[in-house]
Every structure is written in C-alpha cells, then in structure tokens.
Design a protein around this motif. Structure first.
Motif, PDB file in Angstrom:
ATOM      1  N   ALA A  41       0.895  -1.453   0.281  1.00 56.41           N
ATOM      2  CA  ALA A  41      -0.023   0.011   0.045  1.00 56.41           C
ATOM      3  C   ALA A  41       0.999   1.338   0.170  1.00 56.41           C
ATOM      4  O   ALA A  41       0.427   2.157  -1.393  1.00 56.41           O
ATOM      5  CB  ALA A  41      -0.991  -0.176   1.265  1.00 56.41           C
ATOM      6  N   LEU A  42       2.057   1.397   0.777  1.00 53.29           N
ATOM      7  CA  LEU A  42       2.762   2.196   0.639  1.00 53.29           C
ATOM      8  C   LEU A  42       3.640   2.292  -0.883  1.00 53.29           C
ATOM      9  O   LEU A  42       3.598   3.372  -1.247  1.00 53.29           O
ATOM     10  CB  LEU A  42       4.016   1.875   1.735  1.00 53.29           C
ATOM     11  CG  LEU A  42       4.493   3.519   2.144  1.00 53.29           C
ATOM     12  CD1 LEU A  42       3.660   4.912   2.979  1.00 53.29           C
ATOM     13  CD2 LEU A  42       5.610   2.977   3.062  1.00 53.29           C
ATOM     14  N   VAL A  57      -7.938  -5.389  -3.728  1.00 56.75           N
ATOM     15  CA  VAL A  57      -8.930  -6.262  -4.728  1.00 56.75           C
ATOM     16  C   VAL A  57      -7.443  -7.457  -3.659  1.00 56.75           C
ATOM     17  O   VAL A  57      -8.689  -8.844  -3.418  1.00 56.75           O
ATOM     18  CB  VAL A  57      -9.040  -6.234  -5.625  1.00 56.75           C
ATOM     19  CG1 VAL A  57      -9.744  -7.381  -6.119  1.00 56.75           C
ATOM     20  CG2 VAL A  57      -9.642  -4.938  -5.114  1.00 56.75           C
ATOM     21  N   ALA A  58      -6.196  -7.327  -4.043  1.00 56.10           N
ATOM     22  CA  ALA A  58      -5.888  -8.518  -4.240  1.00 56.10           C
ATOM     23  C   ALA A  58      -5.820  -9.226  -2.685  1.00 56.10           C
ATOM     24  O   ALA A  58      -5.786 -10.392  -2.618  1.00 56.10           O
ATOM     25  CB  ALA A  58      -3.843  -8.630  -4.703  1.00 56.10           C
ATOM     26  N   ALA A  59      -5.155  -8.827  -1.573  1.00 58.03           N
ATOM     27  CA  ALA A  59      -5.274  -8.676   0.207  1.00 58.03           C
ATOM     28  C   ALA A  59      -6.287  -9.389   0.517  1.00 58.03           C
ATOM     29  O   ALA A  59      -6.587 -10.409   1.165  1.00 58.03           O
ATOM     30  CB  ALA A  59      -5.643  -7.896   0.816  1.00 58.03           C
ATOM     31  N   ALA A  60      -7.824  -8.786  -0.025  1.00 57.49           N
ATOM     32  CA  ALA A  60      -9.303  -9.151   0.222  1.00 57.49           C
ATOM     33  C   ALA A  60      -9.437 -10.623  -0.772  1.00 57.49           C
ATOM     34  O   ALA A  60      -9.834 -11.938   0.041  1.00 57.49           O
ATOM     35  CB  ALA A  60     -10.118  -8.279  -0.115  1.00 57.49           C
ATOM     36  N   THR A 155      -6.721  -1.111   5.365  1.00 57.94           N
ATOM     37  CA  THR A 155      -5.666  -1.126   5.781  1.00 57.94           C
ATOM     38  C   THR A 155      -5.279  -0.673   5.072  1.00 57.94           C
ATOM     39  O   THR A 155      -3.420   0.602   4.808  1.00 57.94           O
ATOM     40  CB  THR A 155      -4.936  -1.994   6.348  1.00 57.94           C
ATOM     41  OG1 THR A 155      -5.192  -3.489   6.648  1.00 57.94           O
ATOM     42  CG2 THR A 155      -3.215  -2.840   6.390  1.00 57.94           C
ATOM     43  N   THR A 156      -5.353  -0.890   3.370  1.00 57.99           N
ATOM     44  CA  THR A 156      -4.625  -0.152   2.203  1.00 57.99           C
ATOM     45  C   THR A 156      -4.807   1.225   1.454  1.00 57.99           C
ATOM     46  O   THR A 156      -4.469   2.184   1.955  1.00 57.99           O
ATOM     47  CB  THR A 156      -5.204  -1.205   0.905  1.00 57.99           C
ATOM     48  OG1 THR A 156      -4.427  -2.157   1.137  1.00 57.99           O
ATOM     49  CG2 THR A 156      -4.777  -0.345  -0.146  1.00 57.99           C
ATOM     50  N   ALA A 157      -5.950   1.736   2.208  1.00 55.07           N
ATOM     51  CA  ALA A 157      -6.767   3.355   2.170  1.00 55.07           C
ATOM     52  C   ALA A 157      -6.100   3.924   3.179  1.00 55.07           C
ATOM     53  O   ALA A 157      -5.739   5.250   2.458  1.00 55.07           O
ATOM     54  CB  ALA A 157      -8.200   3.100   2.563  1.00 55.07           C
TER      55      ALA A 157
END
Length: 199
Positions: A41-42, A57-60, A155-157
């Motif tokens: 994400a960073l 999306v990949a993490a979910a 987390t990503t956001a």
C-alpha cells in the motif's frame, strides 16, 4: 536509486505477492501478511503503476480464499490439523494459544471470524477453528468475506493516504527519511501485535 528500482517492479507481481502471502497466512501458515500489505500500500502511493485499489482487492481475495482453504483443512482433518501445525510451528500453535482462540470462538462465533481478521493469532486460526467447531460454511464465508474486505480495504486506504501525506511533507528529506518512517511504523505495529499476543 530506490525510487528507480521500485518503478521497475511490475505491478502484477506486487498484486500476486500480496494475494499469495495473505492467502497462505490465512490458510494457517504464519507469514507476515499484514506487513506485506502495508508495504504494498505504501508502494502504491509512490509507484505510478501500482493501484491501491488492486492491492486491496488482491489482499481481500487472498484473505477470503486462504480462510476458506483453512476451513476445508479443518473440515477434512479435524483437530489433527492443530497437532500437525503444533509440530511444524510450535511457537504459533501451542496448546495455550489454540485454547485461547477456541474460547474466543465459543463466545463470539461468526463475530470472532470477522474481528479475527484484525488479530494475528485469530487470522491464522480462523478457518480451521471454525470448521472443527462445527460452524456452517455459509455463515463462516459471510463473516470471513466481510472481515477480509474491511481489513484489506481499510488497511490499504489508511496506509496509502499516510504515504501520500508523508511524500508531500518529507520530499525534501529524500526516500531515506521515508524509508526510516516506514521501518518505525512497521516496528511499532509488530511490537503492538506481540503485546496483544502475550495478553
């Protein structure tokens, strides 16, 4: 130098690594899924080709598929899966830890599946525990999907926008300063997780 190297990493590879590591962790293999997600994400906030949406999306997807695979293992092998895991990963699958996780599941049911996504121990044990304790798969899948989407997306956001702000305010200090900030943030997160695990 670091900036140039990051821009050579194919975005598809980033998404695959995130999905794979999070998926394997969710299956029951103790891997640093959350750390990989934070790093990706960073990276999305500084890499033009990496989309934070696709990272989430990949993490979910990894979380949902991995937890479902863990559920299938628990359904197929029952409590034996914990005996095997205890032999392979004694630090993560001790009788005490499994006992504490089981108590949480007995008390909160599907709520433990949803909130377990945010707790390292339950994130690893969620699928097998739900299956061995007789939770219906449909109920498990609903809680699992909701938890995976909220955890991955949130987390990503959060990390993406923190990264954007960090880039704006730390631009004059170069990537070295930004890298130091990332190391401190990850170290604080690991320390907090270890404290929660001990409790």
């Amino acid at each position: 130098m670091l900036t140039e190297w990051l821009h050579t990493v194919p975005p598809l590879l980033v998404y695959l690594v995130v999905g794979l590591v999070v998926g394997l962790e969710s299956t029951g293999i103790p891997l640093p899924g959350e750390v990989v997600l934070v790093a990706a994400a960073l990276m999305a906030s500084h890499h033009d080709g990496v989309s934070p949406l696709f990272v989430g999306v990949a993490a979910a997807a990894g979380a949902i598929v991995g937890d479902s695979a863990g559920y299938a293992l628990g359904k197929r092998f029952g409590p034996r899966v914990f005996e095997w895991a205890g032999e392979k990963f004694p630090r993560h699958f001790s009788e005490d830890r499994i006992g504490r996780a089981r108590a949480v599941f007995e008390r909160f049911g599907a709520g433990a599946v949803f909130s377990g996504r945010f707790v390292a121990l339950l994130r690893i044990l969620s699928g097998p525990l739900a299956a061995t304790m007789g939770m219906h798969y449909g109920k498990f899948l609903l809680a699992n999907a909701a938890g995976g989407i909220v955890w991955a997306g949130g987390t990503t956001a959060a990390v993406y926008f923190v990264g954007e702000a960090a880039e704006h305010y730390l631009a004059e200090f170069s990537w070295v300063a930004l890298l130091l900030v990332l190391v401190v943030v990850i170290a604080l997160g690991v320390r907090a997780r270890l404290r929660r695990s001990r409790r």
